[in-house]
Design an enzyme around this catalytic site. Structure first.
Site, mmCIF file in Angstrom:
data_model
loop_
_atom_site.group_PDB
_atom_site.id
_atom_site.type_symbol
_atom_site.label_atom_id
_atom_site.label_comp_id
_atom_site.label_asym_id
_atom_site.label_seq_id
_atom_site.Cartn_x
_atom_site.Cartn_y
_atom_site.Cartn_z
ATOM 1 N N ASN A 63 0.837 -1.205 0.000
ATOM 2 C CA ASN A 63 0.000 0.000 0.000
ATOM 3 C C ASN A 63 0.871 1.253 0.000
ATOM 4 O O ASN A 63 1.952 1.287 0.595
ATOM 5 C CB ASN A 63 -1.016 0.010 1.142
ATOM 6 C CG ASN A 63 -0.411 -0.093 2.521
ATOM 7 O OD1 ASN A 63 0.614 -0.736 2.709
ATOM 8 N ND2 ASN A 63 -1.047 0.531 3.497
ATOM 9 N N VAL A 64 0.386 2.239 -0.717
ATOM 10 C CA VAL A 64 1.094 3.514 -0.855
ATOM 11 C C VAL A 64 0.097 4.624 -0.562
ATOM 12 O O VAL A 64 -0.824 4.859 -1.356
ATOM 13 C CB VAL A 64 1.696 3.670 -2.274
ATOM 14 C CG1 VAL A 64 2.395 5.015 -2.410
ATOM 15 C CG2 VAL A 64 2.669 2.530 -2.580
ATOM 16 N N GLU A 65 0.277 5.255 0.580
ATOM 17 C CA GLU A 65 -0.675 6.287 0.989
ATOM 18 C C GLU A 65 -0.288 7.643 0.418
ATOM 19 O O GLU A 65 0.760 7.796 -0.216
ATOM 20 C CB GLU A 65 -0.752 6.303 2.523
ATOM 21 C CG GLU A 65 -1.275 4.976 3.054
ATOM 22 C CD GLU A 65 -1.524 4.943 4.547
ATOM 23 O OE1 GLU A 65 -1.025 5.832 5.266
ATOM 24 O OE2 GLU A 65 -2.228 4.007 4.986
ATOM 25 N N CYS A 74 -4.128 0.813 -2.406
ATOM 26 C CA CYS A 74 -4.053 -0.409 -1.609
ATOM 27 C C CYS A 74 -2.961 -1.332 -2.159
ATOM 28 O O CYS A 74 -2.552 -1.222 -3.319
ATOM 29 C CB CYS A 74 -5.387 -1.141 -1.640
ATOM 30 S SG CYS A 74 -6.658 -0.411 -0.604
ATOM 31 N N GLU A 76 -3.267 -4.287 -3.047
ATOM 32 C CA GLU A 76 -3.778 -5.061 -4.173
ATOM 33 C C GLU A 76 -3.689 -4.267 -5.477
ATOM 34 O O GLU A 76 -3.554 -4.853 -6.554
ATOM 35 C CB GLU A 76 -5.229 -5.483 -3.913
ATOM 36 C CG GLU A 76 -5.403 -6.388 -2.692
ATOM 37 C CD GLU A 76 -5.696 -5.605 -1.410
ATOM 38 O OE1 GLU A 76 -5.151 -4.493 -1.252
ATOM 39 O OE2 GLU A 76 -6.456 -6.113 -0.581
ATOM 40 N N CYS A 107 -10.281 -4.962 0.945
ATOM 41 C CA CYS A 107 -11.392 -4.006 0.942
ATOM 42 C C CYS A 107 -12.299 -4.280 -0.263
ATOM 43 O O CYS A 107 -11.944 -5.023 -1.181
ATOM 44 C CB CYS A 107 -10.868 -2.568 0.930
ATOM 45 S SG CYS A 107 -10.270 -2.005 -0.680
ATOM 46 N N CYS A 110 -10.906 -3.608 -3.719
ATOM 47 C CA CYS A 110 -9.852 -4.552 -4.117
ATOM 48 C C CYS A 110 -10.408 -5.933 -4.413
ATOM 49 O O CYS A 110 -9.824 -6.686 -5.192
ATOM 50 C CB CYS A 110 -8.764 -4.589 -3.052
ATOM 51 S SG CYS A 110 -7.823 -3.038 -3.048
HETATM 52 N N1 THU Z 1 -5.379 -1.372 2.668
HETATM 53 C C1 THU Z 1 -4.860 -2.163 1.690
HETATM 54 O O1 THU Z 1 -3.733 -1.958 1.244
HETATM 55 N N2 THU Z 1 -5.633 -3.166 1.200
HETATM 56 C C2 THU Z 1 -6.875 -3.478 1.671
HETATM 57 O O2 THU Z 1 -7.546 -4.321 1.090
HETATM 58 C C3 THU Z 1 -7.383 -2.822 2.871
HETATM 59 C C4 THU Z 1 -6.707 -1.541 3.203
HETATM 60 C C5 THU Z 1 -4.564 -0.251 3.152
HETATM 61 C C6 THU Z 1 -5.009 1.072 2.621
HETATM 62 C C7 THU Z 1 -4.494 2.019 3.680
HETATM 63 O O3 THU Z 1 -3.184 2.422 3.317
HETATM 64 C C8 THU Z 1 -4.438 1.187 4.933
HETATM 65 O O4 THU Z 1 -4.614 -0.157 4.543
HETATM 66 C C9 THU Z 1 -5.486 1.556 5.954
HETATM 67 O O5 THU Z 1 -6.753 1.558 5.381
#
Ligand code: THU
Length: 153
Positions: A63-65, A74, A76, A107, A110
């Site tokens: 994941n890259v915010e 995410c 995925e 999520c 994804c």
């Molecule tokens: N996140 C994912 O990378 N994949 C998911 O299916 C659920 C959530 C990440 C996104 C965000 O950076 C962090 O989890 C908190 O929501």
């Protein structure tokens, strides 16, 4: 055990292709390593995803915010981008884990992303030694590429 080298020799752990039993421990370890490379300075939830293709390739994402929050990618998302970049293919199994190494429920968005590239039969890690959970259980009655062909008017 087999995995086509995709980032140069020795850079990817081996996973089993095709009809061979899925090496979940290796897939989970790859997801854990991807989680360690996440960029998550806002949520501090580090997520890694690793997928096995029908051809035996391993694809990964973290994941890259983003400071704007809503633009967060995410793990995925990274995984499917990695899949496309490597030439595509069909996902047969995925493991998505957090920084503690335990599986994370993908999520909703994804689940749809994974459906596009793995379909209802895609195996999704549930933390058991030999997961049998299919994407169909997480995204029942999914809308997918086939609907674009069959539902045109
Ligand atoms: N996140 C994912 O990378 N994949 C998911 O299916 C659920 C959530 C990440 C996104 C965000 O950076 C962090 O989890 C908190 O929501």
């Amino acid at each position: 055990m087999y995995c086509r080298p995709v980032n140069g020799p020795g850079t990817q752990p081996p996973v089993t292709p095709g009809d061979a039993p899925i090496d979940w421990a290796t897939l989970r370890a790859a997801a854990g390593a991807a989680a360690a490379r996440a960029y998550a300075p806002y949520s501090h939830v580090h997520v890694g995803a690793a997928g096995l293709t029908a051809a035996g390739d391993l694809v990964e994402g973290s994941n890259v915010e983003n400071a704007s929050y809503g633009l967060t990618l995410c793990a995925e998302c990274g995984l499917v981008s990695d899949l496309a970049r490597r030439g595509g293919g069909r996902l047969v199994a995925v493991s998505i884990v957090a920084g503690d190494g335990d599986p994370v429920a993908p999520c909703g968005r994804c689940r749809q992303l994974l459906f596009e590239h793995g379909g209802a039969d895609l195996l999704v890690d549930d933390g058991t030694p030999a997961p049998t959970r299919r994407l169909a259980a997480l995204l029942p009655e999914a809308f997918g590429p086939r609907d674009l062909v069959t539902r045109r008017s």
